[in-house]
Design a protein around this motif. Structure first.
Motif, PDB file in Angstrom:
ATOM      1  N   MET A   1     105.481  22.191  70.065  1.00 59.08           N
ATOM      2  CA  MET A   1     106.386  22.072  68.703  1.00 59.08           C
ATOM      3  C   MET A   1     105.591  21.742  67.522  1.00 59.08           C
ATOM      4  SD  MET A   1     109.545  21.918  67.749  1.00 59.08           S
ATOM      5  CE  MET A   1     109.944  22.342  69.371  1.00 59.08           C
ATOM      6  N   HIS A   2     106.079  22.119  66.468  1.00 62.95           N
ATOM      7  CA  HIS A   2     104.909  22.245  65.096  1.00 62.95           C
ATOM      8  C   HIS A   2     105.800  21.763  63.933  1.00 62.95           C
ATOM      9  CE1 HIS A   2     100.931  23.284  63.913  1.00 62.95           C
ATOM     10  NE2 HIS A   2     101.572  23.559  62.570  1.00 62.95           N
ATOM     11  N   GLN A   3     105.172  21.081  62.853  1.00 65.35           N
ATOM     12  CA  GLN A   3     105.941  20.807  61.684  1.00 65.35           C
ATOM     13  C   GLN A   3     105.080  21.070  60.420  1.00 65.35           C
ATOM     14  OE1 GLN A   3     105.538  16.384  60.722  1.00 65.35           O
ATOM     15  NE2 GLN A   3     107.662  16.349  61.121  1.00 65.35           N
ATOM     16  N   ILE A   4     105.804  21.347  59.483  1.00 67.14           N
ATOM     17  CA  ILE A   4     105.133  21.654  58.055  1.00 67.14           C
ATOM     18  C   ILE A   4     105.858  21.060  56.997  1.00 67.14           C
ATOM     19  CG2 ILE A   4     104.635  23.165  56.298  1.00 67.14           C
ATOM     20  CD1 ILE A   4     104.114  25.398  58.564  1.00 67.14           C
ATOM     21  N   ILE A   5     105.207  20.186  56.135  1.00 65.86           N
ATOM     22  CA  ILE A   5     105.819  19.453  55.092  1.00 65.86           C
ATOM     23  C   ILE A   5     105.160  20.176  53.669  1.00 65.86           C
ATOM     24  CG2 ILE A   5     106.271  17.231  53.821  1.00 65.86           C
ATOM     25  CD1 ILE A   5     106.043  15.880  56.628  1.00 65.86           C
ATOM     26  N   TYR A   6     106.144  20.597  52.990  1.00 64.41           N
ATOM     27  CA  TYR A   6     105.598  20.875  51.681  1.00 64.41           C
ATOM     28  C   TYR A   6     106.375  20.441  50.392  1.00 64.41           C
ATOM     29  CZ  TYR A   6     109.274  24.598  51.126  1.00 64.41           C
ATOM     30  OH  TYR A   6     110.304  25.309  51.150  1.00 64.41           O
ATOM     31  N   GLY A  34     115.484  29.109  65.714  1.00 63.21           N
ATOM     32  CA  GLY A  34     115.195  27.562  66.502  1.00 63.21           C
ATOM     33  C   GLY A  34     114.502  26.625  65.403  1.00 63.21           C
ATOM     34  N   ILE A  35     114.565  27.010  64.255  1.00 65.37           N
ATOM     35  CA  ILE A  35     113.931  26.164  63.198  1.00 65.37           C
ATOM     36  C   ILE A  35     114.831  24.812  62.771  1.00 65.37           C
ATOM     37  CG2 ILE A  35     112.729  25.914  61.057  1.00 65.37           C
ATOM     38  CD1 ILE A  35     111.694  28.918  61.544  1.00 65.37           C
ATOM     39  N   ILE A  50     109.990  21.378  57.709  1.00 63.35           N
ATOM     40  CA  ILE A  50     110.300  22.538  58.879  1.00 63.35           C
ATOM     41  C   ILE A  50     109.665  22.099  60.174  1.00 63.35           C
ATOM     42  CG2 ILE A  50     111.204  24.380  57.253  1.00 63.35           C
ATOM     43  CD1 ILE A  50     108.615  25.788  57.452  1.00 63.35           C
ATOM     44  N   GLU A  51     110.610  22.337  61.346  1.00 68.88           N
ATOM     45  CA  GLU A  51     110.301  22.232  62.757  1.00 68.88           C
ATOM     46  C   GLU A  51     110.460  23.150  63.567  1.00 68.88           C
ATOM     47  OE1 GLU A  51     110.925  17.152  62.575  1.00 68.88           O
ATOM     48  OE2 GLU A  51     112.517  18.459  63.397  1.00 68.88           O
ATOM     49  N   GLY A  52     109.552  23.447  64.467  1.00 69.80           N
ATOM     50  CA  GLY A  52     109.836  24.823  65.357  1.00 69.80           C
ATOM     51  C   GLY A  52     108.248  25.003  66.057  1.00 69.80           C
ATOM     52  N   ALA A  53     108.628  26.485  66.739  1.00 71.08           N
ATOM     53  CA  ALA A  53     107.490  27.099  67.174  1.00 71.08           C
ATOM     54  C   ALA A  53     106.391  27.252  66.174  1.00 71.08           C
ATOM     55  CB  ALA A  53     107.733  28.312  67.902  1.00 71.08           C
ATOM     56  N   GLU A  54     105.129  27.104  66.177  1.00 74.46           N
ATOM     57  CA  GLU A  54     104.107  27.312  65.483  1.00 74.46           C
ATOM     58  C   GLU A  54     104.125  28.481  64.508  1.00 74.46           C
ATOM     59  OE1 GLU A  54      99.411  26.536  64.484  1.00 74.46           O
ATOM     60  OE2 GLU A  54     100.093  26.353  66.441  1.00 74.46           O
ATOM     61  N   VAL A  58     104.558  29.556  60.779  1.00 72.06           N
ATOM     62  CA  VAL A  58     103.777  30.366  60.047  1.00 72.06           C
ATOM     63  C   VAL A  58     104.410  31.430  59.156  1.00 72.06           C
ATOM     64  CG1 VAL A  58     101.669  31.743  60.032  1.00 72.06           C
ATOM     65  CG2 VAL A  58     101.559  29.526  61.411  1.00 72.06           C
ATOM     66  N   LEU A  59     105.177  32.135  59.791  1.00 79.82           N
ATOM     67  CA  LEU A  59     106.101  33.285  59.257  1.00 79.82           C
ATOM     68  C   LEU A  59     106.840  32.747  57.953  1.00 79.82           C
ATOM     69  CD1 LEU A  59     106.703  35.281  62.342  1.00 79.82           C
ATOM     70  CD2 LEU A  59     104.999  35.834  60.599  1.00 79.82           C
ATOM     71  N   LEU A  60     107.517  31.834  58.464  1.00 79.65           N
ATOM     72  CA  LEU A  60     108.410  31.180  57.423  1.00 79.65           C
ATOM     73  C   LEU A  60     107.906  30.618  56.268  1.00 79.65           C
ATOM     74  CD1 LEU A  60     111.116  30.275  56.517  1.00 79.65           C
ATOM     75  CD2 LEU A  60     110.977  28.256  57.727  1.00 79.65           C
ATOM     76  N   TYR A  61     106.749  29.876  56.423  1.00 78.83           N
ATOM     77  CA  TYR A  61     105.882  29.532  55.392  1.00 78.83           C
ATOM     78  C   TYR A  61     105.424  30.613  54.368  1.00 78.83           C
ATOM     79  CZ  TYR A  61     102.785  26.550  52.532  1.00 78.83           C
ATOM     80  OH  TYR A  61     102.156  25.800  51.357  1.00 78.83           O
ATOM     81  N   ALA A  62     104.854  31.617  55.067  1.00 85.23           N
ATOM     82  CA  ALA A  62     104.331  32.765  54.229  1.00 85.23           C
ATOM     83  C   ALA A  62     105.293  33.277  53.410  1.00 85.23           C
ATOM     84  CB  ALA A  62     103.603  34.029  55.380  1.00 85.23           C
ATOM     85  N   LYS A  63     106.716  33.389  53.992  1.00 85.63           N
ATOM     86  CA  LYS A  63     107.884  33.924  53.295  1.00 85.63           C
ATOM     87  C   LYS A  63     108.205  32.932  51.938  1.00 85.63           C
ATOM     88  CE  LYS A  63     112.782  35.254  53.846  1.00 85.63           C
ATOM     89  NZ  LYS A  63     113.707  35.303  54.973  1.00 85.63           N
ATOM     90  N   LEU A  64     108.079  31.575  52.481  1.00 85.03           N
ATOM     91  CA  LEU A  64     108.325  30.707  51.295  1.00 85.03           C
ATOM     92  C   LEU A  64     107.415  30.718  50.168  1.00 85.03           C
ATOM     93  CD1 LEU A  64     109.169  27.670  53.515  1.00 85.03           C
ATOM     94  CD2 LEU A  64     110.817  28.683  52.208  1.00 85.03           C
ATOM     95  N   LEU A  65     106.187  31.224  50.575  1.00 85.03           N
ATOM     96  CA  LEU A  65     105.245  31.059  49.407  1.00 85.03           C
ATOM     97  C   LEU A  65     105.390  32.285  48.480  1.00 85.03           C
ATOM     98  CD1 LEU A  65     101.810  30.576  51.524  1.00 85.03           C
ATOM     99  CD2 LEU A  65     102.594  28.973  49.964  1.00 85.03           C
TER     100      LEU A  65
END
Length: 140
Positions: A1-6, A34-35, A50-54, A58-65
């Motif tokens: 499980m992975h987490q990103i905060i931005y 499943g995020i 955001i929390e979910g599979a790493e 990574v793909l979601l964060y790239a989209k957010l950027l």
């Protein structure tokens, strides 16, 4: 499980309708992958966890950027976690006033954040607790 905060700054103030549309899109996309997570908006700024599979994050964060609705995206945390903190929401959401955003412990404007500051990762638990407090304990 992975987490990103931005956090990021909106390119323009968002109306309630624009925020509602953003939330509906995020929830549908997150449920499909499943995020889980939470989004706070205030003073034309976003803070999201955001929390979910790493790989999915990574793909979601790239989209957010590349999302044109915001700028000055700054990643505050990117790490493995033992368990989800927002498992009950595909995307919890709360708007806050400028004053509430300014009261957040550890809060720094995205464009003023010093990424070379020592101990930035030590803020992870503080950010998480802040997000939980705003989402789980709504102020009246």
């Amino acid at each position: 499980m992975h987490q990103i905060i931005y956090m990021s700054r909106g390119v323009e103030p968002m109306s309630e309708e624009q925020l509602r549309e953003l939330l509906l899109q995020a929830r549908a996309a997150n449920e499909a992958k499943g995020i889980t997570g939470a989004l706070i908006y205030g003073d034309d700024q976003f803070m999201q966890i955001i929390e979910g599979a790493e790989n999915d994050l990574v793909l979601l964060y790239a989209k957010l950027l590349n999302d044109p609705r915001h700028k000055n995206v700054v990643k505050l945390a990117d790490k493995e976690i033992m368990q989800r903190n927002f498992s009950q929401w595909s995307m919890a959401f709360k708007t806050v006033s400028s004053e509430e955003f300014a009261q957040l412990q550890g809060y720094v404007e995205p464009d003023a954040l010093d990424l070379k500051a020592p101990g930035l990762n030590a803020a992870d638990s503080l950010l998480l607790e802040m997000m939980k407090s705003f989402i789980l304990n709504p102020r009246k």
